[in-house]
Design a protein around this motif. Structure first.
Motif, PDB file in Angstrom:
ATOM      1  N   MET A   1       0.824  -1.186   0.000  1.00 30.12           N
ATOM      2  CA  MET A   1       0.000   0.000   0.000  1.00 30.12           C
ATOM      3  C   MET A   1       0.865   1.246   0.000  1.00 30.12           C
ATOM      4  O   MET A   1       1.921   1.275   0.594  1.00 30.12           O
ATOM      5  CB  MET A   1      -0.880   0.019   1.247  1.00 30.12           C
ATOM      6  N   ASP A   2       0.382   2.277  -0.635  1.00 27.32           N
ATOM      7  CA  ASP A   2       1.085   3.547  -0.668  1.00 27.32           C
ATOM      8  C   ASP A   2       0.954   4.280   0.660  1.00 27.32           C
ATOM      9  O   ASP A   2       0.004   4.064   1.403  1.00 27.32           O
ATOM     10  CB  ASP A   2       0.515   4.432  -1.773  1.00 27.32           C
ATOM     11  N   PHE A   3       1.916   5.145   0.922  1.00 28.94           N
ATOM     12  CA  PHE A   3       1.835   5.995   2.097  1.00 28.94           C
ATOM     13  C   PHE A   3       2.349   7.372   1.732  1.00 28.94           C
ATOM     14  O   PHE A   3       3.018   7.564   0.729  1.00 28.94           O
ATOM     15  CB  PHE A   3       2.589   5.397   3.293  1.00 28.94           C
ATOM     16  N   VAL A   4       2.015   8.336   2.565  1.00 24.36           N
ATOM     17  CA  VAL A   4       2.399   9.732   2.367  1.00 24.36           C
ATOM     18  C   VAL A   4       3.252  10.147   3.554  1.00 24.36           C
ATOM     19  O   VAL A   4       2.984   9.753   4.689  1.00 24.36           O
ATOM     20  CB  VAL A   4       1.132  10.631   2.298  1.00 24.36           C
ATOM     21  N   ILE A   5       4.274  10.950   3.285  1.00 21.62           N
ATOM     22  CA  ILE A   5       5.087  11.527   4.350  1.00 21.62           C
ATOM     23  C   ILE A   5       4.861  13.029   4.328  1.00 21.62           C
ATOM     24  O   ILE A   5       4.907  13.652   3.273  1.00 21.62           O
ATOM     25  CB  ILE A   5       6.578  11.195   4.161  1.00 21.62           C
ATOM     26  N   ARG A   6       4.577  13.574   5.507  1.00 20.35           N
ATOM     27  CA  ARG A   6       4.379  15.016   5.630  1.00 20.35           C
ATOM     28  C   ARG A   6       4.945  15.482   6.962  1.00 20.35           C
ATOM     29  O   ARG A   6       5.229  14.676   7.850  1.00 20.35           O
ATOM     30  CB  ARG A   6       2.906  15.397   5.500  1.00 20.35           C
ATOM     31  N   GLU A   7       5.089  16.790   7.076  1.00 20.58           N
ATOM     32  CA  GLU A   7       5.560  17.353   8.335  1.00 20.58           C
ATOM     33  C   GLU A   7       4.492  17.163   9.409  1.00 20.58           C
ATOM     34  O   GLU A   7       3.295  17.334   9.156  1.00 20.58           O
ATOM     35  CB  GLU A   7       5.881  18.835   8.171  1.00 20.58           C
ATOM     36  N   ALA A   8       4.932  16.771  10.585  1.00 25.33           N
ATOM     37  CA  ALA A   8       4.007  16.543  11.701  1.00 25.33           C
ATOM     38  C   ALA A   8       3.449  17.875  12.199  1.00 25.33           C
ATOM     39  O   ALA A   8       4.115  18.906  12.125  1.00 25.33           O
ATOM     40  CB  ALA A   8       4.712  15.812  12.835  1.00 25.33           C
ATOM     41  N   GLN A   9       2.242  17.806  12.721  1.00 20.31           N
ATOM     42  CA  GLN A   9       1.570  18.970  13.293  1.00 20.31           C
ATOM     43  C   GLN A   9       1.219  18.650  14.737  1.00 20.31           C
ATOM     44  O   GLN A   9       1.119  17.486  15.123  1.00 20.31           O
ATOM     45  CB  GLN A   9       0.312  19.291  12.499  1.00 20.31           C
ATOM     46  N   VAL A  62       5.798  12.549   9.647  1.00 20.74           N
ATOM     47  CA  VAL A  62       4.956  11.386   9.908  1.00 20.74           C
ATOM     48  C   VAL A  62       4.694  10.664   8.594  1.00 20.74           C
ATOM     49  O   VAL A  62       4.633  11.280   7.530  1.00 20.74           O
ATOM     50  CB  VAL A  62       3.608  11.760  10.584  1.00 20.74           C
ATOM     51  N   ALA A  63       4.573   9.351   8.696  1.00 23.42           N
ATOM     52  CA  ALA A  63       4.167   8.521   7.562  1.00 23.42           C
ATOM     53  C   ALA A  63       2.699   8.167   7.781  1.00 23.42           C
ATOM     54  O   ALA A  63       2.315   7.719   8.869  1.00 23.42           O
ATOM     55  CB  ALA A  63       5.021   7.256   7.494  1.00 23.42           C
ATOM     56  N   ILE A  64       1.903   8.387   6.747  1.00 30.30           N
ATOM     57  CA  ILE A  64       0.461   8.165   6.845  1.00 30.30           C
ATOM     58  C   ILE A  64       0.040   7.156   5.783  1.00 30.30           C
ATOM     59  O   ILE A  64       0.411   7.273   4.616  1.00 30.30           O
ATOM     60  CB  ILE A  64      -0.313   9.483   6.649  1.00 30.30           C
ATOM     61  N   GLN A  65      -0.731   6.185   6.225  1.00 26.20           N
ATOM     62  CA  GLN A  65      -1.282   5.174   5.323  1.00 26.20           C
ATOM     63  C   GLN A  65      -2.751   4.998   5.669  1.00 26.20           C
ATOM     64  O   GLN A  65      -3.091   4.816   6.853  1.00 26.20           O
ATOM     65  CB  GLN A  65      -0.527   3.859   5.485  1.00 26.20           C
ATOM     66  N   SER A  66      -3.592   5.065   4.684  1.00 29.97           N
ATOM     67  CA  SER A  66      -5.037   4.946   4.892  1.00 29.97           C
ATOM     68  C   SER A  66      -5.517   5.902   5.989  1.00 29.97           C
ATOM     69  O   SER A  66      -6.258   5.523   6.888  1.00 29.97           O
ATOM     70  CB  SER A  66      -5.421   3.507   5.237  1.00 29.97           C
ATOM     71  N   GLU A  67      -5.034   7.149   5.923  1.00 28.79           N
ATOM     72  CA  GLU A  67      -5.417   8.215   6.844  1.00 28.79           C
ATOM     73  C   GLU A  67      -5.000   7.962   8.298  1.00 28.79           C
ATOM     74  O   GLU A  67      -5.526   8.578   9.219  1.00 28.79           O
ATOM     75  CB  GLU A  67      -6.917   8.498   6.754  1.00 28.79           C
ATOM     76  N   LYS A  68      -4.040   7.075   8.521  1.00 22.41           N
ATOM     77  CA  LYS A  68      -3.571   6.760   9.868  1.00 22.41           C
ATOM     78  C   LYS A  68      -2.054   6.917   9.924  1.00 22.41           C
ATOM     79  O   LYS A  68      -1.335   6.471   9.024  1.00 22.41           O
ATOM     80  CB  LYS A  68      -3.956   5.319  10.231  1.00 22.41           C
ATOM     81  N   ILE A  69      -1.575   7.539  11.003  1.00 21.28           N
ATOM     82  CA  ILE A  69      -0.127   7.673  11.191  1.00 21.28           C
ATOM     83  C   ILE A  69       0.437   6.309  11.547  1.00 21.28           C
ATOM     84  O   ILE A  69      -0.008   5.667  12.502  1.00 21.28           O
ATOM     85  CB  ILE A  69       0.193   8.720  12.274  1.00 21.28           C
ATOM     86  N   ILE A  70       1.397   5.862  10.756  1.00 23.70           N
ATOM     87  CA  ILE A  70       1.993   4.539  10.963  1.00 23.70           C
ATOM     88  C   ILE A  70       3.467   4.616  11.352  1.00 23.70           C
ATOM     89  O   ILE A  70       4.082   3.602  11.652  1.00 23.70           O
ATOM     90  CB  ILE A  70       1.830   3.647   9.715  1.00 23.70           C
ATOM     91  N   GLY A  71       4.032   5.828  11.311  1.00 24.81           N
ATOM     92  CA  GLY A  71       5.432   5.978  11.665  1.00 24.81           C
ATOM     93  C   GLY A  71       5.798   7.440  11.775  1.00 24.81           C
ATOM     94  O   GLY A  71       5.026   8.320  11.384  1.00 24.81           O
ATOM     95  N   PHE A  72       6.984   7.705  12.314  1.00 21.43           N
ATOM     96  CA  PHE A  72       7.463   9.074  12.464  1.00 21.43           C
ATOM     97  C   PHE A  72       8.980   9.093  12.442  1.00 21.43           C
ATOM     98  O   PHE A  72       9.639   8.072  12.649  1.00 21.43           O
ATOM     99  CB  PHE A  72       6.938   9.711  13.764  1.00 21.43           C
ATOM    100  N   CYS A  73       9.510  10.269  12.176  1.00 24.14           N
ATOM    101  CA  CYS A  73      10.952  10.484  12.188  1.00 24.14           C
ATOM    102  C   CYS A  73      11.200  11.909  12.655  1.00 24.14           C
ATOM    103  O   CYS A  73      10.457  12.818  12.278  1.00 24.14           O
ATOM    104  CB  CYS A  73      11.524  10.276  10.789  1.00 24.14           C
ATOM    105  N   SER A  74      12.213  12.087  13.466  1.00 20.13           N
ATOM    106  CA  SER A  74      12.609  13.414  13.917  1.00 20.13           C
ATOM    107  C   SER A  74      14.088  13.605  13.614  1.00 20.13           C
ATOM    108  O   SER A  74      14.898  12.716  13.873  1.00 20.13           O
ATOM    109  CB  SER A  74      12.378  13.558  15.428  1.00 20.13           C
ATOM    110  N   ALA A  75      14.421  14.761  13.056  1.00 20.25           N
ATOM    111  CA  ALA A  75      15.812  15.050  12.712  1.00 20.25           C
ATOM    112  C   ALA A  75      16.093  16.518  12.962  1.00 20.25           C
ATOM    113  O   ALA A  75      15.191  17.358  12.908  1.00 20.25           O
ATOM    114  CB  ALA A  75      16.080  14.700  11.260  1.00 20.25           C
TER     115      ALA A  75
END
Length: 100
Positions: A1-9, A62-75
């Protein structure tokens, strides 16, 4: 499944905290004391993430799949350490992954 990465809020704090706890409980089972893992508390982690998400010098994704956050990364900027300082490099130009 595809996922989207965006800046966390800031509104993502609860979902990031949930992923944070669940991944610790899964990944560190048998490595970290089980009582510690069982005691990880969601409300405390939400407060932690609300505070972290307000720090402008750190990038949180955050990584989002099916409108749910499934992962995160901080740098962000590299934190000072004797290991990094021993490289004799300009630490102001170095970055670090703080969490993944």
């Amino acid at each position: 499944m595809d996922f989207v990465i965006r800046e966390a809020q800031i509104i993502d704090a609860k979902d990031i905290a949930t992923v944070h706890i669940e991944t610790w409980q899964s990944s560190y089972k048998g490595v970290v004391d089980q009582a510690y893992l069982d005691a990880l508390e969601l409300n405390g982690r939400i407060l932690l993430w609300e505070r972290l998400l307000q720090q402008n010098e750190i990038l949180h994704l955050v990584a989002i799949q099916s409108e749910k956050i499934i992962g995160f990364c901080s740098a962000g900027p590299a934190r000072k350490s004797s290991a990094l300082e021993s490289l004799n490099r300009d630490l102001s130009r170095m970055g670090e992954i703080h969490a993944i």
